[in-house]
Enzyme design. Structure first.
Site, PDB file in Angstrom:
ATOM      1  N   SER A  63       0.749  -1.186  -0.056  1.00 55.07           N
ATOM      2  CA  SER A  63       0.197  -0.031  -0.104  1.00 55.07           C
ATOM      3  C   SER A  63       0.746   1.178   0.104  1.00 55.07           C
ATOM      4  O   SER A  63       0.288   2.465  -0.172  1.00 55.07           O
ATOM      5  CB  SER A  63      -1.120  -0.071   1.185  1.00 55.07           C
ATOM      6  OG  SER A  63      -1.950  -0.803   1.053  1.00 55.07           O
ATOM      7  N   LYS A  66       0.108   3.379  -3.083  1.00 56.69           N
ATOM      8  CA  LYS A  66      -0.856   4.148  -2.992  1.00 56.69           C
ATOM      9  C   LYS A  66      -0.757   5.675  -3.096  1.00 56.69           C
ATOM     10  O   LYS A  66      -1.443   6.599  -3.416  1.00 56.69           O
ATOM     11  CB  LYS A  66      -2.028   3.961  -2.178  1.00 56.69           C
ATOM     12  CG  LYS A  66      -2.506   2.259  -2.061  1.00 56.69           C
ATOM     13  CD  LYS A  66      -3.462   2.101  -1.126  1.00 56.69           C
ATOM     14  CE  LYS A  66      -3.932   0.608  -0.923  1.00 56.69           C
ATOM     15  NZ  LYS A  66      -4.604   0.302   0.353  1.00 56.69           N
ATOM     16  N   TYR A 189      -4.058  -2.754  -9.961  1.00 59.57           N
ATOM     17  CA  TYR A 189      -3.934  -2.613  -8.668  1.00 59.57           C
ATOM     18  C   TYR A 189      -2.866  -3.677  -7.942  1.00 59.57           C
ATOM     19  O   TYR A 189      -1.927  -3.300  -7.201  1.00 59.57           O
ATOM     20  CB  TYR A 189      -5.323  -2.962  -7.926  1.00 59.57           C
ATOM     21  CG  TYR A 189      -5.273  -2.868  -6.317  1.00 59.57           C
ATOM     22  CD1 TYR A 189      -5.172  -1.453  -5.620  1.00 59.57           C
ATOM     23  CD2 TYR A 189      -5.263  -3.826  -5.553  1.00 59.57           C
ATOM     24  CE1 TYR A 189      -4.945  -1.401  -4.378  1.00 59.57           C
ATOM     25  CE2 TYR A 189      -4.996  -3.817  -4.266  1.00 59.57           C
ATOM     26  CZ  TYR A 189      -5.235  -2.702  -3.623  1.00 59.57           C
ATOM     27  OH  TYR A 189      -4.852  -2.791  -2.196  1.00 59.57           O
ATOM     28  N   TYR A 241      -4.107   3.543   8.242  1.00 57.85           N
ATOM     29  CA  TYR A 241      -5.663   2.870   8.418  1.00 57.85           C
ATOM     30  C   TYR A 241      -6.336   3.237   9.730  1.00 57.85           C
ATOM     31  O   TYR A 241      -5.972   4.019  10.333  1.00 57.85           O
ATOM     32  CB  TYR A 241      -5.411   1.551   8.157  1.00 57.85           C
ATOM     33  CG  TYR A 241      -4.820   1.308   6.637  1.00 57.85           C
ATOM     34  CD1 TYR A 241      -5.331   1.716   5.665  1.00 57.85           C
ATOM     35  CD2 TYR A 241      -3.511   0.661   6.816  1.00 57.85           C
ATOM     36  CE1 TYR A 241      -4.759   1.529   4.463  1.00 57.85           C
ATOM     37  CE2 TYR A 241      -2.705   0.440   5.465  1.00 57.85           C
ATOM     38  CZ  TYR A 241      -3.513   0.894   4.441  1.00 57.85           C
ATOM     39  OH  TYR A 241      -2.810   0.675   3.129  1.00 57.85           O
ATOM     40  N   VAL A 259       1.292  -3.783   3.695  1.00 57.37           N
ATOM     41  CA  VAL A 259       1.269  -4.989   4.374  1.00 57.37           C
ATOM     42  C   VAL A 259       2.421  -5.902   3.899  1.00 57.37           C
ATOM     43  O   VAL A 259       2.740  -6.815   4.674  1.00 57.37           O
ATOM     44  CB  VAL A 259      -0.024  -5.871   4.272  1.00 57.37           C
ATOM     45  CG1 VAL A 259      -0.995  -5.251   4.813  1.00 57.37           C
ATOM     46  CG2 VAL A 259      -0.209  -6.388   2.788  1.00 57.37           C
TER      47      VAL A 259
HETATM   48  N1  GLN Z   1      -2.220  -5.544  -1.539  1.00 60.87           N
HETATM   49  C1  GLN Z   1      -2.774  -5.348  -0.394  1.00 60.87           C
HETATM   50  C2  GLN Z   1      -4.242  -5.456  -0.300  1.00 60.87           C
HETATM   51  O1  GLN Z   1      -5.020  -5.120  -1.082  1.00 60.87           O
HETATM   52  C3  GLN Z   1      -2.452  -4.127   0.158  1.00 60.87           C
HETATM   53  C4  GLN Z   1      -3.094  -3.831   1.431  1.00 60.87           C
HETATM   54  C5  GLN Z   1      -1.990  -2.986   2.232  1.00 60.87           C
HETATM   55  O2  GLN Z   1      -0.754  -2.985   2.121  1.00 60.87           O
HETATM   56  N2  GLN Z   1      -2.510  -2.555   3.544  1.00 60.87           N
HETATM   57  O3  GLN Z   1      -4.928  -6.123   0.633  1.00 60.87           O
END
Ligand code: GLN
Length: 305
Positions: A63, A66, A189, A241, A259
């Site tokens: 993420s 993003k 994505y 988050y 993650v």
């Molecule tokens: N690719 C992961 C997902 O969609 C990214 C989530 C993250 O890093 N918080 O679950």
């Protein structure tokens, strides 16, 4: 300030924390990354980059990507158009929450929850002829590393098991908040999430945000001052988050986690600091990484507050 000595001490003290988190096993390819990994990189504006541990090892940025696609989407369609399709508020729910999206009638609460990032991916697909090339080229330029690639083992693994993201994308589509096909959005994505970068690359990239939008690699103004301010504010309020309150309280910096265990944080006008440690806490943020950043701001006496 002697940052090298500080991060070396953090590296020694962090060892007992490394085994406390758990890797993101819902993406099978990430389940194979050893828990004992830890890297940290720090760079002040106009100084050389300092690092410790596994800071030169490639990891899945997940993420953290993003933040990059938010910059690109803003460049492509501008703030006003973006805000018709995604909100600006912390969600207080897990990053992959389905309930939240239904409650919000298909307008994701912010660009960093998965639903928000799926909308960003949709925008990139609609407004560029090669969204994959656009992302890759951008991360290579902003980090100064032209070896960066997306790891197909990770993207295929996530694509095969990403049922929640598929559910989110289908719901977005049903609310007319995706223009492209669901499969095309999910493909892009997982490609961006599977980008492999090192702490040193992520640190260099986020120095641009610390530098009010001016690239520390090329000197080019990538974002306006106002755009940089807004993206940085979003990272403070939504970048980690439903752990964002805990992160702000303990670390006191804007940051973006993934993650894969990476966390990019920075002090506007001053420095960028990135950690990587794959063991996650219950919010999906690196457990040892958060601890290391808390020690970093405590021991240097620096945060944004
Ligand atoms: N690719 C992961 C997902 O969609 C990214 C989530 C993250 O890093 N918080 O679950």
């Amino acid at each position: 300030m002697d940052y090298q000595t500080i991060i070396e001490k953090i590296y020694r003290d962090i060892q007992p924390f490394l085994s406390q988190g758990s890797v993101a096993d819902y993406i099978p390819a990430l389940d194979r990354v050893p828990l004992q990994k830890f890297g940290m990189a720090v760079q002040e504006l106009d100084h050389r980059l300092l690092s410790v541990g596994d800071a030169e090892e490639y990891f899945s940025i997940q993420s953290i990507s993003k933040a990059f696609t938010l910059i690109l989407a803003l460049q492509l369609i501008g703030e006003r158009n973006l805000l018709k399709r995604v909100g600006l508020e912390p969600s207080g729910n897990p990053f992959n929450s389905l309930v939240q999206l239904e409650h919000d009638n298909g307008i994701p609460s912010n660009p960093f929850v998965n639903a928000g990032a799926l909308v960003l991916a949709d925008i990139l697909l609609s407004h560029s002829t090669d969204a994959y090339g656009l992302i890759l080229d951008f991360v290579r330029k902003i980090s100064g590393n032209d070896q960066i690639r997306s790891d197909p083992a990770v993207s295929v693994s996530e694509r095969e098991t990403g049922f929640r993201n598929a559910a989110l994308a289908n719901f977005l589509k049903s609310c007319a908040n995706l223009d492209n096909e669901v499969d095309a959005v999910l493909d892009l994505y997982v490609f961006q999430c599977a980008l492999s970068m090192r702490c040193v690359d992520v640190c260099q990239s986020f120095l641009t945000l610390a530098n009010h939008g001016q690239s520390s690699v090329s000197g080019r103004q990538i974002l306006s001052l106002s755009q940089a301010k807004r993206i940085n504010a979003l990272m403070l309020t939504c970048g980690t988050y439903d752990g964002v309150g805990d992160f702000a309280y303990r670390v006191g910096l804007p940051g973006k986690s993934g993650v894969g265990g990476g966390i990019a944080a920075f002090i506007p006008g001053r420095l960028s600091v990135t950690v990587w440690s794959p063991g996650l806490n219950k919010n999906g943020n690196s457990l040892a990484g958060t601890q290391a950043l808390e020690w970093f701001t405590t021991q240097t006496g620096m945060s944004i507050f």
